[in-house]
Structure formats: C-alpha cells, structure tokens
Motif scaffolding. Structure first.
Motif, PDB file in Angstrom:
ATOM      1  N   ARG A  31     -73.357-107.025 -12.604  1.00  0.00           N
ATOM      2  CA  ARG A  31     -74.361-108.067 -12.369  1.00  0.00           C
ATOM      3  C   ARG A  31     -74.732-108.158 -10.893  1.00  0.00           C
ATOM      4  O   ARG A  31     -75.902-108.205 -10.527  1.00  0.00           O
ATOM      5  N   ALA A  32     -73.711-108.161 -10.036  1.00  0.00           N
ATOM      6  CA  ALA A  32     -73.969-108.253  -8.591  1.00  0.00           C
ATOM      7  C   ALA A  32     -74.738-107.031  -8.092  1.00  0.00           C
ATOM      8  O   ALA A  32     -75.660-107.150  -7.275  1.00  0.00           O
ATOM      9  N   ALA A  33     -74.368-105.862  -8.596  1.00  0.00           N
ATOM     10  CA  ALA A  33     -75.059-104.632  -8.177  1.00  0.00           C
ATOM     11  C   ALA A  33     -76.512-104.654  -8.634  1.00  0.00           C
ATOM     12  O   ALA A  33     -77.418-104.276  -7.886  1.00  0.00           O
ATOM     13  N   LEU A  34     -76.746-105.113  -9.849  1.00  0.00           N
ATOM     14  CA  LEU A  34     -78.109-105.184 -10.367  1.00  0.00           C
ATOM     15  C   LEU A  34     -78.939-106.211  -9.598  1.00  0.00           C
ATOM     16  O   LEU A  34     -80.096-105.964  -9.261  1.00  0.00           O
ATOM     17  N   GLN A  35     -78.341-107.349  -9.280  1.00  0.00           N
ATOM     18  CA  GLN A  35     -79.053-108.361  -8.490  1.00  0.00           C
ATOM     19  C   GLN A  35     -79.409-107.818  -7.107  1.00  0.00           C
ATOM     20  O   GLN A  35     -80.520-108.020  -6.620  1.00  0.00           O
ATOM     21  N   ALA A  36     -78.482-107.117  -6.473  1.00  0.00           N
ATOM     22  CA  ALA A  36     -78.749-106.541  -5.151  1.00  0.00           C
ATOM     23  C   ALA A  36     -79.850-105.497  -5.230  1.00  0.00           C
ATOM     24  O   ALA A  36     -80.740-105.448  -4.378  1.00  0.00           O
ATOM     25  N   TYR A  37     -79.812-104.679  -6.260  1.00  0.00           N
ATOM     26  CA  TYR A  37     -80.838-103.644  -6.438  1.00  0.00           C
ATOM     27  C   TYR A  37     -82.210-104.267  -6.646  1.00  0.00           C
ATOM     28  O   TYR A  37     -83.191-103.855  -6.017  1.00  0.00           O
ATOM     29  N   ALA A  39     -83.237-107.267  -5.807  1.00  0.00           N
ATOM     30  CA  ALA A  39     -83.661-107.972  -4.597  1.00  0.00           C
ATOM     31  C   ALA A  39     -84.179-106.990  -3.554  1.00  0.00           C
ATOM     32  O   ALA A  39     -85.162-107.262  -2.871  1.00  0.00           O
ATOM     33  N   LEU A  40     -83.516-105.867  -3.441  1.00  0.00           N
ATOM     34  CA  LEU A  40     -83.950-104.837  -2.497  1.00  0.00           C
ATOM     35  C   LEU A  40     -85.315-104.308  -2.878  1.00  0.00           C
ATOM     36  O   LEU A  40     -86.181-104.118  -2.043  1.00  0.00           O
ATOM     37  N   ASP A  41     -85.544-104.085  -4.154  1.00  0.00           N
ATOM     38  CA  ASP A  41     -86.816-103.576  -4.643  1.00  0.00           C
ATOM     39  C   ASP A  41     -87.936-104.559  -4.358  1.00  0.00           C
ATOM     40  O   ASP A  41     -89.026-104.172  -3.980  1.00  0.00           O
ATOM     41  N   ASP A  42     -87.669-105.875  -4.517  1.00  0.00           N
ATOM     42  CA  ASP A  42     -88.694-106.886  -4.241  1.00  0.00           C
ATOM     43  C   ASP A  42     -88.981-106.999  -2.749  1.00  0.00           C
ATOM     44  O   ASP A  42     -90.105-107.240  -2.347  1.00  0.00           O
ATOM     45  N   ALA A  43     -87.953-106.822  -1.934  1.00  0.00           N
ATOM     46  CA  ALA A  43     -88.114-106.994  -0.491  1.00  0.00           C
ATOM     47  C   ALA A  43     -88.932-105.862   0.126  1.00  0.00           C
ATOM     48  O   ALA A  43     -89.637-106.066   1.097  1.00  0.00           O
ATOM     49  N   ALA A  44     -88.816-104.678  -0.423  1.00  0.00           N
ATOM     50  CA  ALA A  44     -89.518-103.523   0.137  1.00  0.00           C
ATOM     51  C   ALA A  44     -90.356-102.850  -0.945  1.00  0.00           C
ATOM     52  O   ALA A  44     -89.885-101.960  -1.636  1.00  0.00           O
ATOM     53  N   PRO A  45     -91.609-103.293  -1.120  1.00  0.00           N
ATOM     54  CA  PRO A  45     -92.438-102.673  -2.149  1.00  0.00           C
ATOM     55  C   PRO A  45     -92.675-101.198  -1.827  1.00  0.00           C
ATOM     56  O   PRO A  45     -92.633-100.785  -0.660  1.00  0.00           O
TER      57      PRO A  45
END
Length: 86
Positions: A31-37, A39-45
C-alpha cells in the motif's frame, strides 16, 4: 478493495524481508509503495521528448553560414599559399 498480484520469487522475497524488517504486513508495504508511486506520478506529469530536450534543440549561437565561410577560408588559405610559392 482486494487486489491480487503475481510476483516472481525474488520480488516476493524482497517484499517479505522489507515487511519483516519494518515490522509491518506485506499489505502495508505494498500500500505504501503504491501510494508513493501514484503520488510521484501526479507530481511529475509525463513530458514530451521535445520538453525533455528543449534546452538542447534549436539554432546554435554562432553564425548561420558556417559552410560558406569555411569555403571562403579555404580559398583564402589556398590563395595565400599560392602567393607565397610564386
């Protein structure tokens, strides 16, 4: 929501070791890994190839007629050598 994923043996072992070392369940780690992934995708389109290389593209800072100037330079050098010989 329940999601089932298939992991190869090496990845499964890494997941189990990480979960055990952190004292959390494998579900918490995933869950934590998926949330981090996500969030990273949203931060850097995703950027286009042009955007990634924009600082490398375009006209150089020098003269636009380098080929012509080079030919004139060769001609002048040849004329100078010919004048020295004669």
């Amino acid at each position: 929501m329940t999601v089932t994923i298939k992991l190869d043996a090496a990845l499964e072992e890494q997941l189990r070791q990480r979960a055990q070392a952190s004292g959390r369940s494998t579900s918490d780690v995933v869950r934590a890994a998926l949330q981090a992934y996500l969030a990273l995708d949203d931060a850097a389109p995703a950027r286009s190839a042009f955007e990634l290389g924009a600082d490398l593209f375009g006209r150089h800072a020098g003269a636009a007629d380098l080929a012509t100037r080079r030919k004139l330079g060769f001609a002048a050098a040849a004329a100078e050598r010919h004048a020295r010989r004669g």
